[in-house]
Design a protein around this motif. Structure first.
Motif, short mmCIF file in Angstrom:
data_model
loop_
_atom_site.label_atom_id
_atom_site.label_comp_id
_atom_site.label_asym_id
_atom_site.label_seq_id
_atom_site.Cartn_x
_atom_site.Cartn_y
_atom_site.Cartn_z
N MET A 1 0.85 -1.19 0.00
CA MET A 1 0.00 0.00 0.00
C MET A 1 0.88 1.24 0.00
N SER A 2 0.43 2.29 -0.72
CA SER A 2 1.16 3.55 -0.75
C SER A 2 0.26 4.66 -0.23
N PHE A 3 0.85 5.82 0.08
CA PHE A 3 0.06 6.95 0.54
C PHE A 3 -0.95 7.38 -0.53
N ALA A 4 -0.62 7.14 -1.80
CA ALA A 4 -1.49 7.57 -2.90
C ALA A 4 -2.84 6.87 -2.86
N THR A 5 -2.93 5.73 -2.17
CA THR A 5 -4.19 4.98 -2.12
C THR A 5 -5.09 5.43 -0.98
N LEU A 6 -4.64 6.37 -0.16
CA LEU A 6 -5.38 6.74 1.05
C LEU A 6 -6.31 7.93 0.85
N GLY A 7 -6.31 8.53 -0.32
CA GLY A 7 -7.22 9.62 -0.58
C GLY A 7 -6.71 11.00 -0.22
N LEU A 8 -5.42 11.15 -0.05
CA LEU A 8 -4.83 12.44 0.31
C LEU A 8 -4.57 13.27 -0.96
N SER A 9 -4.50 14.58 -0.79
CA SER A 9 -4.31 15.48 -1.93
C SER A 9 -2.91 15.33 -2.52
N GLU A 10 -2.76 15.76 -3.77
CA GLU A 10 -1.48 15.69 -4.45
C GLU A 10 -0.42 16.53 -3.75
N ALA A 11 -0.82 17.67 -3.17
CA ALA A 11 0.13 18.53 -2.48
C ALA A 11 0.74 17.82 -1.27
N ILE A 12 -0.07 17.09 -0.52
CA ILE A 12 0.42 16.36 0.65
C ILE A 12 1.28 15.18 0.22
N LEU A 13 0.85 14.47 -0.82
CA LEU A 13 1.63 13.33 -1.31
C LEU A 13 3.00 13.79 -1.81
N ARG A 14 3.04 14.93 -2.47
CA ARG A 14 4.30 15.47 -2.98
C ARG A 14 5.25 15.80 -1.83
N ALA A 15 4.71 16.45 -0.78
CA ALA A 15 5.55 16.80 0.37
C ALA A 15 6.07 15.55 1.07
N ALA A 16 5.22 14.53 1.21
CA ALA A 16 5.63 13.29 1.86
C ALA A 16 6.71 12.58 1.05
N GLN A 17 6.53 12.54 -0.27
CA GLN A 17 7.50 11.86 -1.13
C GLN A 17 8.86 12.54 -1.08
N GLU A 18 8.86 13.87 -1.00
CA GLU A 18 10.13 14.59 -0.94
C GLU A 18 10.90 14.27 0.35
N ARG A 19 10.18 13.87 1.38
CA ARG A 19 10.83 13.45 2.64
C ARG A 19 11.16 11.97 2.65
N GLY A 20 10.85 11.27 1.55
CA GLY A 20 11.15 9.85 1.47
C GLY A 20 10.08 8.96 2.03
N TYR A 21 8.88 9.52 2.30
CA TYR A 21 7.79 8.73 2.87
C TYR A 21 6.86 8.29 1.74
N THR A 22 6.86 7.02 1.41
CA THR A 22 6.02 6.48 0.34
C THR A 22 5.07 5.41 0.83
N THR A 23 5.48 4.67 1.86
CA THR A 23 4.65 3.57 2.37
C THR A 23 4.15 3.91 3.77
N PRO A 24 2.84 3.95 3.99
CA PRO A 24 2.31 4.28 5.32
C PRO A 24 2.55 3.16 6.32
N THR A 25 2.71 3.55 7.57
CA THR A 25 2.83 2.58 8.66
C THR A 25 1.44 2.02 8.98
N PRO A 26 1.34 0.95 9.77
CA PRO A 26 0.02 0.38 10.09
C PRO A 26 -0.96 1.39 10.69
N ILE A 27 -0.50 2.24 11.61
CA ILE A 27 -1.43 3.21 12.20
C ILE A 27 -1.88 4.21 11.15
N GLN A 28 -1.00 4.58 10.23
CA GLN A 28 -1.38 5.51 9.17
C GLN A 28 -2.36 4.86 8.19
N GLN A 29 -2.12 3.60 7.85
CA GLN A 29 -3.03 2.88 6.94
C GLN A 29 -4.45 2.85 7.49
#
Length: 421
Positions: A1-29
């Motif tokens: 699962m990736s953050f892109a599947t969670l329904g978050l906006s492109e702006a948030i996904l872009r910021a997360a990816q720039e920090r190296g965050y692509t896969t959510p943890t269980p609590i985030q999922q």
């Protein structure tokens, strides 16, 4: 699962990816879709599980999606995050800044230990997300410099610690100032009866998430106990750090005076050490933490309250210079290492007088911790009821003796409460 599947906006996904965050943890999922749905949430998660992003990301998404329809103006707050300590407030607000860097939302912290006037000036410009400790927030309420009547989302982060610190009256007073129609999110490392009671009065038909076994220590943390006399602990700690070439070490003491004394001893031994506790100014605490994160300080000696909110990626070593009186605090302490998939080591230096605390911790963990005696640091006395530690080669057999009685957890918890942060 990736953050892109969670329904978050492109702006948030872009910021997360720039920090190296692509896969959510269980609590985030589990938590992000629930928060986005608008329902109340009761979430149980240990430190280091990524719970801050679990509420920061969806809050940013919802507030930005509301756009100009949401109330804006001087002192108006749209999302309120209550936390127990200044350091945790800074950590949460930093995450809000990271994930919201491409969004037109404003955030700030309200904490004690710094001048109140600059905070008042910033509030007048309007704030979307406010991260606050209860005491300083109520100071601003009294000054009428903050407007809580438009809060859409309330987060109680580390609610168990806030109750331990005696903030329940402050929390209830703050709740009375909020609009009745709002979304409530409660995050806690433990689900004690007190937390359940708070949740029952705060949350409406909440979704419940618990991603880790209650009061469980992270499996990625290797735990080790060294038996040693109290007066030899400082020397043993210095020996372990130098012998094993530990580069970054977070050390816990029970008292502020003990933290200062230990940091001074290590400094005199030629090691870069600093202390952080409640008597330090906020500037000194922030500076010490920043230098520790940057590697300028090798050893940070902290009390439990000051260390709450310390979030350092891949922190390799945590040392309990003294065991806490409350067993749950042991889990919180060692949770500073072994975070987000990395491994870590938790070392406890245990003298004869602390064996009751050690037994309480092992009872909570439902396991026996490995024990060892370092040659040259053999304890001269050991309670007859203490578990027999494994001795390093050439270690002398310790003589038995009795240590003084210790406080029970409830007494220590009540005596250690603080009213304002």
């Amino acid at each position: 699962m990736s953050f892109a599947t969670l329904g978050l906006s492109e702006a948030i996904l872009r910021a997360a990816q720039e920090r190296g965050y692509t896969t959510p943890t269980p609590i985030q999922q589990q938590a992000i879709p629930v928060v986005l749905s608008g329902v109340d949430l009761l979430a149980g998660a240990q430190t280091g599980t990524g719970k801050t992003a679990a509420f920061a990301m969806p809050i940013l998404h919802m507030l930005s999606a509301a756009g100009t329809e949401a109330p804006r103006g001087p002192a108006i707050v749209r999302a309120l995050v209550l936390v127990p300590t200044r350091e945790l407030a800074a950590q949460v607000e930093e995450s809000v800044q990271i994930y919201g860097r491409y969004l037109p939302l404003r955030s700030m912290t309200l904490i004690g230990g710094v001048k109140i006037n600059p905070q008042m000036q910033k509030l007048r410009r309007g704030v979307d997300i406010l991260v606050a400790t209860p005491g300083r927030l109520l100071d601003h309420v009294q000054q009428r410099s903050v407007d809580l009547s438009h809060v859409e989302i309330l987060v109680l982060d580390e609610a168990d610690r806030m109750l331990d610190m005696g903030f329940i009256r402050d929390i209830r007073r703050i709740l009375s100032l909020l609009p009745k129609q709002r979304q409530n999110l409660l995050f806690s490392a433990t689900f004690s009866p007190e937390i359940r009671a708070l949740a029952d009065g705060l949350l409406s038909n909440p979704a419940c998430i618990e991603v880790a076994q209650r009061n469980a220590a992270a499996e990625s943390v290797a735990q080790q106990v060294y038996a040693v006399d109290q007066e030899r602990k400082r020397d043993l700690l210095a020996h372990l750090i130098q012998e094993h070439n530990w580069g970054q070490v977070l050390v816990f003491t029970r008292t502020k005076h003990g933290a200062d004394r230990l940091a001074g001893h290590l400094l005199r031994g030629g090691m870069a050490a600093s202390a952080i506790h409640g008597d330090k100014s906020q500037g000194a605490r922030t500076r010490a933490l920043a230098e520790f994160k940057d590697g300028k300080v090798q050893i940070l000696v902290a009390t439990d309250i000051a260390a709450r909110g310390i979030d350092i990626s891949e922190l390799p070593h945590v040392v309990n210079f003294e065991l806490p009186h409350v067993p749950e605090d042991y889990v919180h302490r060692i949770g500073r290492t072994g975070r987000a998939g990395s491994t870590g080591q938790a070392v406890s230096l245990v003298c004869g007088e602390e064996h009751k605390q050690l037994l309480d911790i092992e009872r909570l963990l439902r396991r026996s911790l490995p024990k060892e005696i370092v040659a040259g640091f053999e304890p001269q006395q050991r309670r007859s009821s203490a578990p027999a530690p494994r001795r390093s080669p050439n270690a002398a057999a310790p003589r038995r003796g009795n240590g003084p009685a210790v406080q029970n957890g409830a007494t220590a918890r009540n005596q250690g409460r603080a009213r304002r942060v």
